[in-house]
Each structure stands twice: as structure tokens, then as C-alpha cells.
Design a protein around this motif. Structure first.
Motif, short mmCIF file in Angstrom:
data_model
loop_
_atom_site.label_atom_id
_atom_site.label_comp_id
_atom_site.label_asym_id
_atom_site.label_seq_id
_atom_site.Cartn_x
_atom_site.Cartn_y
_atom_site.Cartn_z
N LEU A 68 -8.66 17.08 -4.56
CA LEU A 68 -8.42 15.75 -5.14
C LEU A 68 -7.75 15.86 -6.51
O LEU A 68 -6.79 15.15 -6.79
CB LEU A 68 -9.74 14.98 -5.26
CG LEU A 68 -9.60 13.52 -5.67
CD1 LEU A 68 -9.15 12.68 -4.49
CD2 LEU A 68 -10.90 12.99 -6.23
N ASN A 72 -4.05 14.61 -7.61
CA ASN A 72 -3.96 13.69 -8.74
C ASN A 72 -2.95 14.23 -9.76
O ASN A 72 -2.08 13.50 -10.23
CB ASN A 72 -5.34 13.52 -9.39
CG ASN A 72 -5.29 12.55 -10.55
OD1 ASN A 72 -5.04 11.38 -10.39
ND2 ASN A 72 -5.53 13.07 -11.75
N SER A 99 -9.89 11.13 -1.17
CA SER A 99 -10.82 10.42 -2.06
C SER A 99 -11.82 9.58 -1.27
O SER A 99 -12.92 9.32 -1.75
CB SER A 99 -10.05 9.54 -3.06
OG SER A 99 -9.34 8.52 -2.40
N ARG A 103 -16.15 9.29 -2.60
CA ARG A 103 -16.50 8.09 -3.38
C ARG A 103 -17.92 8.14 -3.94
O ARG A 103 -18.23 7.47 -4.92
CB ARG A 103 -16.31 6.83 -2.54
CG ARG A 103 -14.86 6.55 -2.26
CD ARG A 103 -14.65 5.20 -1.62
NE ARG A 103 -13.29 5.04 -1.17
CZ ARG A 103 -12.27 4.73 -1.94
NH1 ARG A 103 -12.47 4.55 -3.22
NH2 ARG A 103 -11.06 4.61 -1.45
N VAL A 108 -15.72 11.61 -9.92
CA VAL A 108 -14.33 11.33 -9.50
C VAL A 108 -14.02 9.84 -9.44
O VAL A 108 -12.88 9.47 -9.20
CB VAL A 108 -13.99 11.98 -8.14
CG1 VAL A 108 -14.06 13.47 -8.22
CG2 VAL A 108 -14.86 11.44 -7.03
N ILE A 112 -10.28 8.10 -9.21
CA ILE A 112 -9.90 7.27 -8.06
C ILE A 112 -9.44 5.89 -8.53
O ILE A 112 -8.42 5.36 -8.08
CB ILE A 112 -11.07 7.17 -7.05
CG1 ILE A 112 -11.30 8.54 -6.40
CG2 ILE A 112 -10.80 6.11 -6.00
CD1 ILE A 112 -12.60 8.64 -5.59
#
Length: 198
Positions: A68, A72, A99, A103, A108, A112
Motif C-alpha cells: 500500500l 501510495n 486498501s 481499512r 493506514v 487512504i
């Protein structure tokens, strides 16, 4: 970097750590992804992109969190290089997919939400963006992320013709961003605001 807003010092610390643990393949991945974040925060997007593209993607993808952060950072590099279509494509095809499985991790959630704010298609629905900004403001953010948020808030303020609020927010970023590339962005936008109001 998150509190001092000094990506140069962050990169130097990453390179020192690399001398100690860089031979470990997992540590190598983490440190290179960190280095790319520091380079991008300085505005060195091409160099940051080179670092990311040099990594073994199969190894990157073995960890959900690492994957992730990798995507990003990659999106930020493409965005910084004015390749918004590539950044948006990564958001739709890679970032959103990965993502969705993360959750539940608070760590994170901000990443997100920032990506959603930047790359989601809202069809100019200002209220949706304001909702995300409100959610981010309710979180405990680092100084660096708080400045990023102020930059987004300034964009929305200007969109809503609240130029004085936009100016105040941009000045906060310019004054408090230390060595972050955000300072240059804020200064350019301030200059544009002044020129447009003349």
C-alpha cells in the motif's frame, strides 16, 4: 520528517540505517520505500520514482502494508511529475484494491483518506471533499500531514471563492513547511492568488 518537515535529514537517517541493515532484503525494501518518500517530499520526484521502480515488485507485494505504501508513493511521484493519468490509474487498479483489505488498520486510514481526496472522482462535489477533510481533521495527524491537509483545504476554499481563507491556509503551509516541497507549491499558489486579484 513527520514533525520536523526536514526530508534531507530523514534521507540521511535512512541512508545511515541502510549501512547497518541494508543487506537484509526486507529491510532494503522498507528503507528504499522510505527514501522515496523523503525524495518526493523534497520535490525530487524523478529520483524517487527511479528508486521505487528499481525494487522487486514480487517482494514488495508480500506485505499488504508495504504494498500500500509503495503504491501510495508511486502515485505521489507520478502526480509530482504531472502524470496525473498514470497516478489515477494506479489509484483505481492497485491502491483501491489493496486498501480495501486494510481499512481496519488505523495506521493506514489517513493514507487512504488522503488518496481518496486526491484521486477519487467526486464530479466536483465539494461536500464530499469537505466530509473527507472533516474526517481527517478529527484524526491525530503529524505536522507534515496537517500541512498537506491545509493545502487541500486551501484548494477547496478557493473553489468556493473564499480567497481570504485560501490565502491564510497557504501562508500557514509556506511558513511552517520547513524544507518540504509543499512550501514551494504554497508559495506558487499564493503568488497566483495575488496576481489574479490585481
Amino acid at each position: 520528517m513527520d514533525e520536523d518537515c526536514d526530508p534531507q535529514a530523514f534521507i540521511a537517517a535512512t541512508e545511515r540505517q541502510y549501512q547497518i541493515t541494508g543487506k537484509n532484503k526486507t529491510a532494503h525494501l522498507h528503507l528504499m520505500i522510505d527514501k522515496s518518500a523523503g525524495l518526493a517530499s523534497m520535490g525530487n520526484f524523478e529520483e524517487a520514482l527511479e528508486v521505487l521502480l528499481s525494487l522487486d515488485l514480487k517482494r514488495v507485494k508480500r506485505s499488504k502494508m508495504r504494498r500500500l505504501v509503495f503504491y501510495n508513493n508511486l502515485m505521489l511521484c507520478y502526480d509530482g511529475l504531472n502524470q496525473q493519468e498514470q497516478a489515477k490509474e494506479l489509484y483505481d487498479t492497485e491502491f483501491c484494491v489493496y486498501s480495501a483489505n486494510l481499512r481496519q488498520f488505523k495506521i493506514v486510514k489517513a493514507v487512504i483518506l488522503f488518496s481518496k481526496l486526491k484521486y477519487e472522482n467526486f464530479e466536483d462535489e465539494i461536500q464530499m471533499r469537505l466530509n473527507i477533510i472533516g474526517e481527517l481533521k478529527s484524526m491525530k495527524l503529524s505536522k507534515r500531514l496537517s500541512l498537506h491537509l491545509k493545502l487541500y483545504e486551501s484548494e477547496l476554499a478557493i473553489l468556493q471563492n473564499d480567497l481570504s481563507l485560501g490565502e491564510v491556509l497557504l501562508k500557514e503551509v509556506a511558513v511552517n513547511g520547513n524544507k518540504l516541497h509543499l512550501v514551494k507549491i504554497a508559495q506558487e499558489r499564493l503568488s497566483s492568488l495575488v496576481n489574479n486579484s490585481l
